[in-house]
Design a protein around this motif. Structure first.
Motif, PDB file in Angstrom:
ATOM      1  N   SER A  70      15.466  -4.734  -6.868  1.00 57.32           N
ATOM      2  CA  SER A  70      14.064  -5.122  -7.018  1.00 57.32           C
ATOM      3  C   SER A  70      13.374  -5.076  -5.657  1.00 57.32           C
ATOM      4  N   ILE A  71      12.078  -4.983  -5.709  1.00 61.84           N
ATOM      5  CA  ILE A  71      11.282  -4.916  -4.480  1.00 61.84           C
ATOM      6  C   ILE A  71       9.926  -5.546  -4.746  1.00 61.84           C
ATOM      7  N   ASN A  72       9.363  -6.189  -3.749  1.00 64.93           N
ATOM      8  CA  ASN A  72       8.011  -6.760  -3.820  1.00 64.93           C
ATOM      9  C   ASN A  72       7.048  -5.873  -3.044  1.00 64.93           C
ATOM     10  N   ILE A  73       6.004  -5.440  -3.703  1.00 68.03           N
ATOM     11  CA  ILE A  73       4.997  -4.563  -3.105  1.00 68.03           C
ATOM     12  C   ILE A  73       3.668  -5.313  -3.114  1.00 68.03           C
ATOM     13  N   LYS A  74       3.011  -5.356  -1.978  1.00 64.79           N
ATOM     14  CA  LYS A  74       1.724  -6.042  -1.879  1.00 64.79           C
ATOM     15  C   LYS A  74       0.607  -5.015  -1.769  1.00 64.79           C
ATOM     16  N   ALA A  75      -0.487  -5.302  -2.461  1.00 64.16           N
ATOM     17  CA  ALA A  75      -1.655  -4.419  -2.424  1.00 64.16           C
ATOM     18  C   ALA A  75      -2.903  -5.260  -2.227  1.00 64.16           C
ATOM     19  N   ASN A  76      -3.723  -4.862  -1.268  1.00 61.86           N
ATOM     20  CA  ASN A  76      -4.983  -5.556  -0.988  1.00 61.86           C
ATOM     21  C   ASN A  76      -6.139  -4.783  -1.591  1.00 61.86           C
ATOM     22  N   ILE A  77      -7.025  -5.488  -2.271  1.00 65.02           N
ATOM     23  CA  ILE A  77      -8.182  -4.873  -2.903  1.00 65.02           C
ATOM     24  C   ILE A  77      -9.427  -5.614  -2.422  1.00 65.02           C
ATOM     25  N   LYS A  78     -10.391  -4.863  -1.919  1.00 66.93           N
ATOM     26  CA  LYS A  78     -11.619  -5.445  -1.383  1.00 66.93           C
ATOM     27  C   LYS A  78     -12.625  -5.649  -2.515  1.00 66.93           C
ATOM     28  N   VAL A  79     -13.288  -6.802  -2.495  1.00 69.51           N
ATOM     29  CA  VAL A  79     -14.305  -7.130  -3.486  1.00 69.51           C
ATOM     30  C   VAL A  79     -15.652  -7.191  -2.785  1.00 69.51           C
ATOM     31  N   SER A  80     -16.662  -6.513  -3.357  1.00 69.98           N
ATOM     32  CA  SER A  80     -17.961  -6.463  -2.699  1.00 69.98           C
ATOM     33  C   SER A  80     -19.065  -7.161  -3.481  1.00 69.98           C
ATOM     34  N   SER A  81     -18.829  -7.544  -4.733  1.00 71.30           N
ATOM     35  CA  SER A  81     -19.857  -8.255  -5.489  1.00 71.30           C
ATOM     36  C   SER A  81     -19.206  -8.999  -6.635  1.00 71.30           C
ATOM     37  N   THR A  82     -19.981  -9.903  -7.237  1.00 72.94           N
ATOM     38  CA  THR A  82     -19.487 -10.697  -8.361  1.00 72.94           C
ATOM     39  C   THR A  82     -19.678  -9.892  -9.635  1.00 72.94           C
ATOM     40  N   GLU A  83     -18.693  -9.150 -10.001  1.00 72.19           N
ATOM     41  CA  GLU A  83     -18.749  -8.328 -11.205  1.00 72.19           C
ATOM     42  C   GLU A  83     -17.338  -8.201 -11.762  1.00 72.19           C
ATOM     43  N   THR A  84     -17.245  -8.283 -13.078  1.00 69.83           N
ATOM     44  CA  THR A  84     -15.933  -8.156 -13.712  1.00 69.83           C
ATOM     45  C   THR A  84     -15.347  -6.787 -13.386  1.00 69.83           C
ATOM     46  N   GLY A  85     -14.145  -6.765 -12.832  1.00 70.96           N
ATOM     47  CA  GLY A  85     -13.483  -5.517 -12.454  1.00 70.96           C
ATOM     48  C   GLY A  85     -12.170  -5.345 -13.186  1.00 70.96           C
ATOM     49  N   VAL A  86     -11.711  -4.121 -13.204  1.00 71.97           N
ATOM     50  CA  VAL A  86     -10.450  -3.782 -13.869  1.00 71.97           C
ATOM     51  C   VAL A  86      -9.605  -2.983 -12.897  1.00 71.97           C
ATOM     52  N   ILE A  87      -8.323  -3.361 -12.792  1.00 69.73           N
ATOM     53  CA  ILE A  87      -7.354  -2.631 -11.980  1.00 69.73           C
ATOM     54  C   ILE A  87      -6.338  -2.012 -12.931  1.00 69.73           C
ATOM     55  N   PHE A  88      -6.123  -0.702 -12.808  1.00 69.33           N
ATOM     56  CA  PHE A  88      -5.177  -0.011 -13.682  1.00 69.33           C
ATOM     57  C   PHE A  88      -4.375   0.969 -12.836  1.00 69.33           C
ATOM     58  N   GLY A  89      -3.351   1.537 -13.411  1.00 66.15           N
ATOM     59  CA  GLY A  89      -2.532   2.486 -12.653  1.00 66.15           C
ATOM     60  C   GLY A  89      -1.225   2.784 -13.332  1.00 66.15           C
ATOM     61  N   ASN A  90      -0.279   3.311 -12.559  1.00 68.54           N
ATOM     62  CA  ASN A  90       1.037   3.665 -13.089  1.00 68.54           C
ATOM     63  C   ASN A  90       2.047   3.658 -11.954  1.00 68.54           C
ATOM     64  N   ILE A  91       3.317   3.752 -12.340  1.00 74.18           N
ATOM     65  CA  ILE A  91       4.421   3.855 -11.384  1.00 74.18           C
ATOM     66  C   ILE A  91       5.097   5.199 -11.620  1.00 74.18           C
ATOM     67  N   VAL A  92       5.188   6.012 -10.568  1.00 71.52           N
ATOM     68  CA  VAL A  92       5.844   7.327 -10.659  1.00 71.52           C
ATOM     69  C   VAL A  92       7.059   7.320  -9.743  1.00 71.52           C
ATOM     70  N   TYR A  93       8.081   8.069 -10.147  1.00 72.80           N
ATOM     71  CA  TYR A  93       9.313   8.102  -9.368  1.00 72.80           C
ATOM     72  C   TYR A  93      10.098   9.368  -9.715  1.00 72.80           C
ATOM     73  N   ASP A  94      11.044   9.736  -8.825  1.00 73.70           N
ATOM     74  CA  ASP A  94      11.969  10.846  -9.043  1.00 73.70           C
ATOM     75  C   ASP A  94      13.344  10.285  -9.352  1.00 73.70           C
ATOM     76  N   SER A  95      14.002  10.869 -10.308  1.00 71.97           N
ATOM     77  CA  SER A  95      15.354  10.439 -10.648  1.00 71.97           C
ATOM     78  C   SER A  95      16.351  11.103  -9.701  1.00 71.97           C
ATOM     79  N   ALA A  96      17.352  10.359  -9.253  1.00 70.16           N
ATOM     80  CA  ALA A  96      18.348  10.911  -8.329  1.00 70.16           C
ATOM     81  C   ALA A  96      19.199  11.977  -9.006  1.00 70.16           C
TER      82      ALA A  96
END
Length: 947
Positions: A783-809
């Motif tokens: 397991s690993i802990n990954i930190k991500a910082n996201i800047k906020v510029s106004s009071t508005e409902t936001g959504v964060i989405f994405g995926n995890i990609v990797y290569d198999s050994a």
């Protein structure tokens, strides 16, 4: 097991450019032109910092760029060497770094002091011992260089090397202690003192005691700041010698540096509770507030004074006049904060001086009105509110200020409303001033322009006109302000504003003109169809006359709410007259005049477009009914109710303030008590308090959460993938004031190693990723802990989405992808309850252009329960007083207000009624300056209002 290599970068540079051709970059680096070398070096550094490794360029840069003596190239080369990895995957130093070490040693001995200094700064950022060890002698040789720039950087290099590798410089503190004795440069001495402070505190204390005897105030600003930091540390670690060290802080208060004064005052405030120390600290802050020219510094100082006011209000009250003198600054925000701070410091001993000073400021705003009219009006409004606050708490000063403020009741700005409210309250609480205030208001009434001020003035007339003489004066003034009659709507009066020849024209057109003409200038004629026509004969300047009569102008343009208030006032005056001892014919004639005025207003309402509203019409008809049944008994039933309602309102205000203050001072039963003797750490109570305040201000817009971090994080865990996916991911979302921190836990649930694993995130709304994702290698079940910082510029409902990609050994050509669940950022994390005045709320409501209207659809049956439910889920504060919502009623209307961490205002109005079946119906209207906050709050209410 894979190992995450720590990023060596100590810089962050944003770069949106496309990837350059590596071949062209290499040619520019190898070429002879300095300008192309510089451009290529900048591109290489930015590409490397933004996720495109440029390690292949290392040898090219070492061969063709590093030997160059150009200062810009030398600086860029050191930046590049700072950010690249200097060791291989096994932690061994790369072979090419041997060449780098040789170049660095030569630069440390370079005849140019700038190159030496830059190289020494680079050494401070190197973490590889193999690279530092050959350079120690060269670093030490720079300690006695003749240039202060080189010496100060050499001291910092010795400091960092000793911290990371003490065995390389075992006698480092001893060398620096000998150096600081003879050092003449203030910055170099400061650096040496900081090293001693962090590595050998006893040596720093020894030197400090010598410096005290040599007048420490002449040692320079930077050194004095370092001394203050050391003294704070010594006071916390050695409480027994605290007062000895605090004497040094008191001596530093004579410094001419604003930074030193600020740090000394903050230290005294945190280290001592003695009145002498607090008084000295507060005096220093007040001095900085009045003398410093930077408005940002002034705002910070005001925040510190606000903290002192909460803990030591009586000490700060002694400096009230010094604080008020800082109102000379032209900045409106500072003026407003100073007035808010001073209002709680007014005492019976200083209220006379404070009111006199604010009285002079009000007069000064009138003299400077032409310079900046809008700013002067806002400042005057703040002054009026402050004076009103003082008079409420100290009524004995009302007489000093009443005559001055009453002159501003005729203004069209919001300050006129505050003035009339002030007069209303003074007349209620101090009956001895009633007669003078009423006479002054009667004089100013024809010139009042604001409809709201007119309504309040009419209410004052109806309640505080006691004697028959006063009643007759008020009736005369109101009737004079309504003339001329008849009162016609604005559109008809403009179309029927004829010249003096209107009657002659009627005769010429075959319409016989009636000889009847009353004293008011009206001529009556009969048209061809037999209807009567009234022609108003007026001068050409009729429109100018109407515009100058603001009271009458409001009525003829359709302000029927004001018309209803006029009728109510006239009715109350007649009832008061009937309750007094006057002849019967006087009562009868006065009632007849008032009935005629009411009929004029009713005719005006029926002839307007649109016609008078039902509420105002019913109120006017009720007034007519009361006049037709006028008796002394009726007066006794009607008049006291209005006075009693206002008296209750006036009494509720100080009582509510008292309850709020008591609630602020209340300490929970389970609150802990800090004993410095029993703490397990070296921190004293004052240090804990200071650190908590600093963390609260710097990292969060909420109150400091005193629960354990583990428990608080459990409440914010969001699952990103399924448990059957080859990768399990979850995250905790920590919302700070201007950014969001995602702590993502990624677990490899497969039996194979995953290479080049990347968490790719994207955002919607006013959110922005601060850094590019990195690649990781994850073994099976790791397991690993990954930190991500996201800047906020106004009071508005936001959504964060994405995926995890990797290569198999097992199959490197197979690129796998796992889609993540969306993370919705709740707007409530940025909304905080706030308060504002009713005038400010109305002003913002009229100004804000974005509105979101939400239909009430809830299963809640109670009106008050529905209001509490909305307040709970929107973090808003109800501005409507509890007394106005008491009792059993089928209708509720309330104003709500909140403020975002970005300074955005959020307004809401709840208007809801109980239908016949018990179901609640109505609307929630939300207004804001920006679209995002209005839509987001509306969505939140729609989702949560079910109950």
């Amino acid at each position: 097991m894979s190992q995450t290599v720590e990023n060596q970068c100590t810089q962050l540079i944003h770069f949106d450019g496309a990837t350059d051709d590596s071949k062209q970059l290499k040619e520019d680096l190898e070429g002879p032109k300095i300008e192309k070398k510089i451009a290529a070096m900048k591109t290489v550094i930015m590409l490397h910092l933004n996720g495109e490794p440029q390690t292949s360029m290392t040898m090219t840069i070492i061969r063709f760029v590093l030997p160059n003596d150009n200062h810009t190239l030398k600086k860029l080369t050191l930046y590049f060497l700072e950010i690249i990895d200097k060791v291989d995957s096994q932690g061994r130093l790369l072979p090419e770094m041997i060449l780098v070490c040789n170049f660095i040693r030569n630069d440390l001995q370079h005849p140019n002091e700038y190159i030496r200094g830059c190289t020494l700064r680079f050494v401070c950022k190197v973490k590889e011992m193999e690279l530092i060890e050959p350079l120690t002698d060269s670093i030490l040789n720079n300690l006695d260089n003749r240039h202060s720039y080189v010496r100060r950087n050499a001291i910092m290099a010795v400091f960092t090397v000793f911290q990371r590798f003490p065995h390389l410089l075992p006698d480092g503190p001893e060398l620096i202690e000998g150096l600081i004795e003879n050092e003449s440069d203030a910055c170099a001495r400061r650096n040496a003192f900081i090293m001693l402070f962090n590595t050998a505190p006893e040596r720093a204390v020894r030197y400090l005691r010598k410096a005290i005897d040599l007048d420490i105030t002449s040692t320079g600003e930077h050194f004095q700041l370092a001394v203050v930091d050391l003294l704070r540390h010594l006071c916390k670690t050695n409480p027994g010698e605290k007062y000895q060290y605090m004497r040094v802080i008191f001596s530093l208060m004579a410094s001419k540096s604003a930074s030193v004064l600020f740090q000394c005052a903050s230290s005294l405030l945190g280290l001592s509770t003695s009145p002498t120390a607090i008084r000295e600290s507060a005096g220093t802050f007040v001095k900085l507030l009045s003398s410093h020219g930077d408005n940002n510094v002034r705002l910070i100082v005001l925040d510190r004074l606000e903290d002192i006011k909460k803990r030591y209000p009586d000490i700060l009250a002694e400096m009230l006049m010094d604080l008020l003198r800082t109102l000379s600054t032209p900045n409106l925000d500072i003026r407003r904060k100073v007035l808010e701070l001073c209002m709680d410091l007014v005492r019976p001993q200083n209220v006379d001086k404070a009111v006199q000073f604010m009285k002079k400021e009000v007069i000064r705003t009138q003299e400077e009105a032409e310079l900046d009219k809008a700013a002067n009006q806002e400042y005057r409004q703040s002054l009026v509110r402050a004076i009103h606050h003082c008079v409420v708490r100290h009524p004995q000063v009302a007489n000093q200020i009443l005559q001055v403020l009453s002159d501003y009741v005729i203004e069209a700005g919001p300050s006129a409303v505050d003035v009339i409210l002030f007069m209303r309250e003074v007349m209620q609480k101090q009956p001895e001033l009633r007669e003078d205030a009423l006479t002054k208001l009667l004089t100013m009434f024809p010139s009042i322009a604001s409809p709201r001020v007119l309504r309040i003035a009419l209410w004052i007339f109806s309640v505080h006109s006691k004697t028959p003489e006063e009643i007759q004066k008020v009736l005369t003034v109101i009737k004079g302000a309504l003339e001329p009659f008849p009162m016609l709507p604005a559109e008809k009066s403009s179309s029927q504003a004829p010249s003096k020849t209107s009657t002659a024209d009627a005769v010429d057109n075959g319409r016989p003109a009636s000889p009847l003409a009353d004293a008011r200038g009206s001529t009556y004629s009969i048209s061809k169809d037999g209807t009567y026509v009234t022609t108003i004969t007026a001068e050409a300047n009729l429109s100018d006359e109407v515009s100058s009569q603001a009271f009458r102008n409001h009525l003829v343009t359709g302000d029927f709410f004001l018309a209803a208030v006029v009728c109510s006032t006239l009715t109350k005056l007649v009832l008061s007259l009937y309750a007094s001892e006057v002849p019967q014919h006087t009562k009868t004639s006065t009632k007849a005049q008032v009935m005629e005025l009411l009929n004029e207003i009713i005719n005006l309402g029926n002839s307007s477009t649109p016609i008078i509203d039902d509420d105002s019409f019913e109120r006017i008809m009720l007034c007519q009914t009361l006049l037709q049944n006028t008796t002394a008994e009726m007066s006794q039933k009607v008049l006291p109710s209005s006075i009693a309602a206002f008296a209750e309102l006036v009494q509720d205000t100080p009582q509510k303030e008292k309850e709020d203050n008591e609630q602020k001072k209340f300490t929970p039963v389970e609150a802990g008590i800090h004993f410095s003797q029993l703490t397990c750490s070296n921190k004293t109570t004052q240090e804990v308090e200071l650190e908590v305040e600093d963390v609260q201000l710097a990292t969060s817009n909420q109150q400091v959460n005193r629960r354990s971090d583990f428990v608080s994080k459990l409440n914010k865990v969001i699952q990103l993938t399924g448990r059957s996916d080859p990768i399990y991911a979850e995250t905790t979302v920590t919302v700070h004031q201007y950014d969001i921190l995602l702590d993502i836990l990624v677990v490899n649930q497969s039996n194979s190693t995953m290479q080049n694993l990347t968490v790719e995130l994207a955002t919607m709304g006013d959110l922005k990723l601060c850094e590019r994702p990195q690649n990781y290698t994850l073994a099976a079940a790791e397991s690993i802990n990954i930190k991500a910082n996201i800047k906020v510029s106004s009071t508005e409902t936001g959504v964060i989405f994405g995926n995890i990609v990797y290569d198999s050994a097992s199959n490197p050509n197979d690129r796998s992808c796992v889609i993540l669940n969306d993370i919705h950022i709740d707007i409530m994390d940025y909304i905080m309850p706030a308060t504002c005045t009713a005038t400010a709320f109305r002003s913002m409501w009229a100004e804000f252009e974005w509105e979101n209207k939400v239909v009430v659809n809830t299963e809640v049956k109670s009106l008050r329960e529905y209001l509490d439910h909305i307040l709970k889920h929107t973090n808003m504060k109800c501005l409507t007083s509890d007394s106005s919502m008491e009792g059993d009623c089928d209708f509720l209307s309330a104003n709500l207000y909140a403020k975002s961490s970005f300074g955005e205002d959020a307004l809401a109005n709840i208007s809801v009624e109980r239908a016949l079946g018990g179901k609640l119906e109505g609307f929630v209207r939300i207004r804001s300056k920006t679209q995002g906050i209005a839509l987001s709050l509306g969505d939140k209410i729609t989702m949560k209002q079910k109950g």
